[in-house]
Write a protein that holds these residues in place. Structure first.
Motif, PDB file in Angstrom:
ATOM      1  N   ILE A 229       0.783  -1.350   0.163  1.00  0.00           N
ATOM      2  CA  ILE A 229       0.087  -0.482   0.088  1.00  0.00           C
ATOM      3  C   ILE A 229       0.937   1.203  -0.219  1.00  0.00           C
ATOM      4  N   ILE A 230       2.104   1.498   0.946  1.00  0.00           N
ATOM      5  CA  ILE A 230       3.102   2.388   0.474  1.00  0.00           C
ATOM      6  C   ILE A 230       3.611   2.103  -0.514  1.00  0.00           C
ATOM      7  N   ARG A 231       4.080   1.409  -0.701  1.00  0.00           N
ATOM      8  CA  ARG A 231       4.692   2.100  -2.497  1.00  0.00           C
ATOM      9  C   ARG A 231       3.948   2.825  -3.340  1.00  0.00           C
ATOM     10  N   SER A 232       2.880   1.904  -3.796  1.00  0.00           N
ATOM     11  CA  SER A 232       1.786   3.196  -4.630  1.00  0.00           C
ATOM     12  C   SER A 232       1.208   4.405  -4.555  1.00  0.00           C
ATOM     13  N   ALA A 233       1.335   4.680  -2.819  1.00  0.00           N
ATOM     14  CA  ALA A 233       0.776   6.042  -2.438  1.00  0.00           C
ATOM     15  C   ALA A 233       1.644   6.782  -3.295  1.00  0.00           C
ATOM     16  N   LYS A 234       0.779   7.832  -3.900  1.00  0.00           N
ATOM     17  CA  LYS A 234       1.590   9.224  -4.547  1.00  0.00           C
ATOM     18  C   LYS A 234       2.149  10.102  -4.001  1.00  0.00           C
ATOM     19  N   ARG A 235       1.172  10.290  -2.327  1.00  0.00           N
ATOM     20  CA  ARG A 235       0.979  11.934  -1.611  1.00  0.00           C
ATOM     21  C   ARG A 235       1.702  10.825  -0.452  1.00  0.00           C
ATOM     22  N   ARG A 236       1.728  11.981   0.309  1.00  0.00           N
ATOM     23  CA  ARG A 236       2.006  11.718   1.933  1.00  0.00           C
ATOM     24  C   ARG A 236       1.528  10.341   2.478  1.00  0.00           C
ATOM     25  N   VAL A 237       1.959   9.065   3.390  1.00  0.00           N
ATOM     26  CA  VAL A 237       1.001   9.323   3.862  1.00  0.00           C
ATOM     27  C   VAL A 237       1.637   8.918   5.405  1.00  0.00           C
ATOM     28  N   ALA A 238      -0.009   8.501   6.264  1.00  0.00           N
ATOM     29  CA  ALA A 238       0.257   8.560   7.469  1.00  0.00           C
ATOM     30  C   ALA A 238      -0.221   7.232   8.206  1.00  0.00           C
ATOM     31  N   VAL A 239       0.427   6.491   9.379  1.00  0.00           N
ATOM     32  CA  VAL A 239      -0.408   5.127   9.461  1.00  0.00           C
ATOM     33  C   VAL A 239      -0.405   5.084  11.309  1.00  0.00           C
ATOM     34  N   THR A 240      -1.185   4.945  11.445  1.00  0.00           N
ATOM     35  CA  THR A 240      -1.577   4.915  13.201  1.00  0.00           C
ATOM     36  C   THR A 240      -1.962   3.419  13.826  1.00  0.00           C
ATOM     37  N   ASP A 332      -3.171  16.511   3.819  1.00  0.00           N
ATOM     38  CA  ASP A 332      -4.309  17.826   2.861  1.00  0.00           C
ATOM     39  C   ASP A 332      -4.928  16.326   1.529  1.00  0.00           C
ATOM     40  N   GLU A 333      -5.268  17.378   1.051  1.00  0.00           N
ATOM     41  CA  GLU A 333      -5.817  16.295  -0.627  1.00  0.00           C
ATOM     42  C   GLU A 333      -4.989  15.151  -1.147  1.00  0.00           C
ATOM     43  N   GLY A 334      -5.510  14.344  -0.940  1.00  0.00           N
ATOM     44  CA  GLY A 334      -4.662  13.353  -1.690  1.00  0.00           C
ATOM     45  C   GLY A 334      -3.656  12.486  -0.821  1.00  0.00           C
ATOM     46  N   ASP A 335      -3.715  12.961   0.231  1.00  0.00           N
ATOM     47  CA  ASP A 335      -2.900  12.012   1.619  1.00  0.00           C
ATOM     48  C   ASP A 335      -3.434  10.873   1.858  1.00  0.00           C
ATOM     49  N   LEU A 336      -3.174  10.166   2.245  1.00  0.00           N
ATOM     50  CA  LEU A 336      -3.594   8.703   2.710  1.00  0.00           C
ATOM     51  C   LEU A 336      -3.394   8.220   3.787  1.00  0.00           C
ATOM     52  N   GLY A 362     -10.022  16.085   2.757  1.00  0.00           N
ATOM     53  CA  GLY A 362      -9.434  15.431   1.704  1.00  0.00           C
ATOM     54  C   GLY A 362      -8.654  14.310   1.022  1.00  0.00           C
ATOM     55  N   CYS A 363      -8.275  13.669   2.764  1.00  0.00           N
ATOM     56  CA  CYS A 363      -7.599  12.547   2.541  1.00  0.00           C
ATOM     57  C   CYS A 363      -8.072  10.957   2.436  1.00  0.00           C
ATOM     58  N   GLU A 364      -7.707   9.805   2.126  1.00  0.00           N
ATOM     59  CA  GLU A 364      -8.112   8.888   1.113  1.00  0.00           C
ATOM     60  C   GLU A 364      -7.948   8.064   3.025  1.00  0.00           C
TER      61      GLU A 364
END
Ligand SMILES: [Zn+2]
Ligand SMILES: [Zn+2]
Length: 565
Positions: A229-240, A332-336, A362-364
């Motif tokens: 999942i992280i490899r295919s992300a385009k923008r910021r990734v946050a994991v909780t 913001d917009e598009g971050d995962l 705007g996050c996914e």
């Protein structure tokens, strides 16, 4: 039968009970007793906290077990053994140890976690922590104990085998079967099988997932899925995540590295766990990550943020990020945002609120409902069956579950060939041996609330009053007595949490004043000197007047003061 049993062993018995943790998931605290009923020696396993559900306990965010039973027998308590460092197993140690003052036994990671918490507590308290190695065999008073490694969701989870003259009891702690836990060894199948073939009298076992079929995936599967999942992300990734899940921290760090991103860590609990994991060798000494201040210097495609708050804790990092109130981290917009956790029942609303806010930004979102981003640390039904096959206990007592988990677990144990299963609750004293196992006595149990900096009883404490206040508010009336002892009618009235006017718009204070005046006027002048009688008459009249106007009954207090002469 009981008398026979006692004769065989010179009066000694082996008993088990829970002061917390059976009939609930949380607040684990178990006791084993050895010796004659009037002179038992006790061993405590775990001393954890739980959290309130919903808004039933206003002002309370931590609940601890009521230890009065063992406090009274403190001199016969030999020690406290901690199975692992989750809060539901050790969260109450610092606050309740002063009532017990016994040695605490823990493996290195658990001991380091406790010391780290203690340091944050302000260094006021010294705890006699006795560090024991993994797989240790050691004596605590008359108890001959052995730790057996299991897999779970934190480093160094242990089952405890109590070897006694009556046979071996296996207290599983929290466990699952995972051949590739990624941190620490898998559940020690060989040792468990050996114990089973030597003969196990009783198994006291985790019930959390007794309603879930099959078996849980491995931590390694989650690591792989997070990597994809992280490899295919385009923008910021946050994991909780749950801060204490070191295997998950490692998985996120590896995924960040594999996708050419830098790891940023936000949240005090996460920093504390990482420090302890490095200190105890569960993360490499050169474990590379940035503090949250670094976040804004990184391009969106360069960052993976690891943060606390997966259960919706309002002050944790992800809640503040969702409200766009975090000083350093902005999404913001598009971050995962990946919720690499399961929402504990009772937290759905707060977690849902945070997820809604993130979507508004705007996050996914990816949750455990969308992809394999979380696994449980507790055994599902096929894992339980496997454990019963290895250990083959004569007696089974389900623990670490609500009523429905315990009863399903009991059925599963019977189907697995266990002779005797007991469905017990906190406070039941179970004689495991000699003779047939049965509940022989009952001990006082209960809950303590952490209220500000004090511990108060849940039964008669201030929280009960607070519940009624929250429901209906309060009316306070102050009456003044004249110098002659006569109650005069010029009352002060204060309303809190009560509507200011009735349906016709008549001020509630007028309604209260009329009730006071009417009541005092109706009492014969001579009798008005009886301040207590007047106070009670006014209280009742005010309460009914407000109830007639509002349809609800407010808490009503009447104070009587004496005017200066
Ligand atoms: Zn646990
Ligand atoms: Zn637990």
């Amino acid at each position: 039968m009981m008398a026979n049993g006692r004769n065989r062993s010179g009066g000694d018995e082996l008993v088990f009970m829970a002061l917390g943790g059976i009939g609930e998931i949380g607040m684990n605290c178990y006791l084993y007793g050895l010796g004659p009923p009037d002179a038992r020696k006790w061993l405590m396993i775990d001393l954890g906290i739980t959290f309130p559900e919903g808004e039933n306990d206003p002002g309370i965010d931590v609940i601890l077990p009521d230890l009065r039973f063992i406090e009274e027998e403190r001199s016969s308590l030999s020690g406290l053994v901690l199975t692992h460092a989750h809060e539901d197993h050790l969260g109450a140690v610092i606050e309740l140890w002063p009532r017990l003052k016994v040695p605490i036994y823990a493996t290195p990671f658990t001991a380091a976690m406790l010391k780290s918490k203690l340091a944050e507590y302000g260094g006021k308290l010294q705890l006699p922590i006795k560090e024991v190695p993994l797989n240790a065999r050691f004596d605590v008073g008359p108890f001959d104990l052995e730790l057996v490694a299991v897999a779970h969701s934190i480093p160094e989870p242990n089952a405890v085998a109590l070897h006694s003259p009556f046979g071996t009891v296996l207290h599983t702690g929290d466990w699952k079967i995972d051949a590739t836990p990624t941190v620490g060894p898998p559940t020690d199948e060989a040792r468990l099988r050996q114990l089973g073939s030597d003969g196990v009298l009783a198994m006291i076992c985790d019930s959390t997932n007794a309603l879930r079929e099959g078996r849980s995936p491995s931590e390694e599967d989650v690591a792989r899925s997070l990597g994809d999942i992280i490899r295919s992300a385009k923008r910021r990734v946050a994991v909780t995540i749950f801060a204490s899940n070191v295997a998950r921290i490692k998985a996120v760090a590896q995924a960040a590295k594999a996708s050419g991103r830098q790891l940023v860590v936000a949240g005090r609990a996460m920093h504390r766990i990482i420090a302890v994991a490095i200190e105890t060798g569960y993360l490499p000494v050169n474990f590379k990550y940035h503090d949250q201040q670094h976040f804004s210097y990184l391009e969106p495609h360069e960052v993976v943020l690891l943060c606390t708050g997966s259960q919706g804790e309002p002050r944790a990092a992800v809640a503040r990020i969702a409200d766009d109130q975090h000083p350093e981290v902005h999404l913001d917009e598009g971050d995962l945002v990946i919720f690499s956790s399961r929402t504990i029942p009772g937290n759905e609303r707060t977690v849902g609120r945070i997820q809604n806010r993130l979507i508004d930004l705007g996050c996914e979102l990816v949750t455990d409902g969308d992809a394999l981003v979380h696994v449980t640390g507790h055994p599902r039904r096929d894992e339980l069956k496997e454990m019963y096959g290895w250990v083959k206990p004569r007696i089974a007592i389900p623990m670490h579950g609500e009523a429905r988990h315990l009863s399903e677990h009991g059925k599963l144990a019977r189907a697995a060939g266990v002779e005797a299963t007991l469905d017990v609750r906190n406070g039941d004293i179970v004689r495991l041996a000699p003779g047939e196992p049965e509940i022989v006595d009952e001990a006082p149990v209960g809950r303590l609330f952490r209220d500000g900096e004090l511990l108060v009883s849940s039964d008669d404490g201030p929280v009960r009053e607070r519940r009624s206040l929250a429901y209906a508010g309060i009316v306070v009336v102050a009456l003044v007595r004249s110098g002659k002892g006569d109650v005069v009618a010029d009352a002060e009235v204060a309303l809190d949490g009560v509507p200011s006017a009735d349906a016709e718009g008549r001020p509630m204070t007028d309604i209260v004043r009329d009730a006071i005046e009417g009541t005092i006027a109706s009492i014969h002048r001579d009798r008005r000197r009886d301040a207590e009688m007047v106070r009670e008459a006014v209280r009742r009249a005010v309460r009914s007047a407000v109830e007639r106007a509002w349809g609800k009954r407010a808490i009503t207090k009447v104070l009587v003061t004496r005017a200066p002469r």
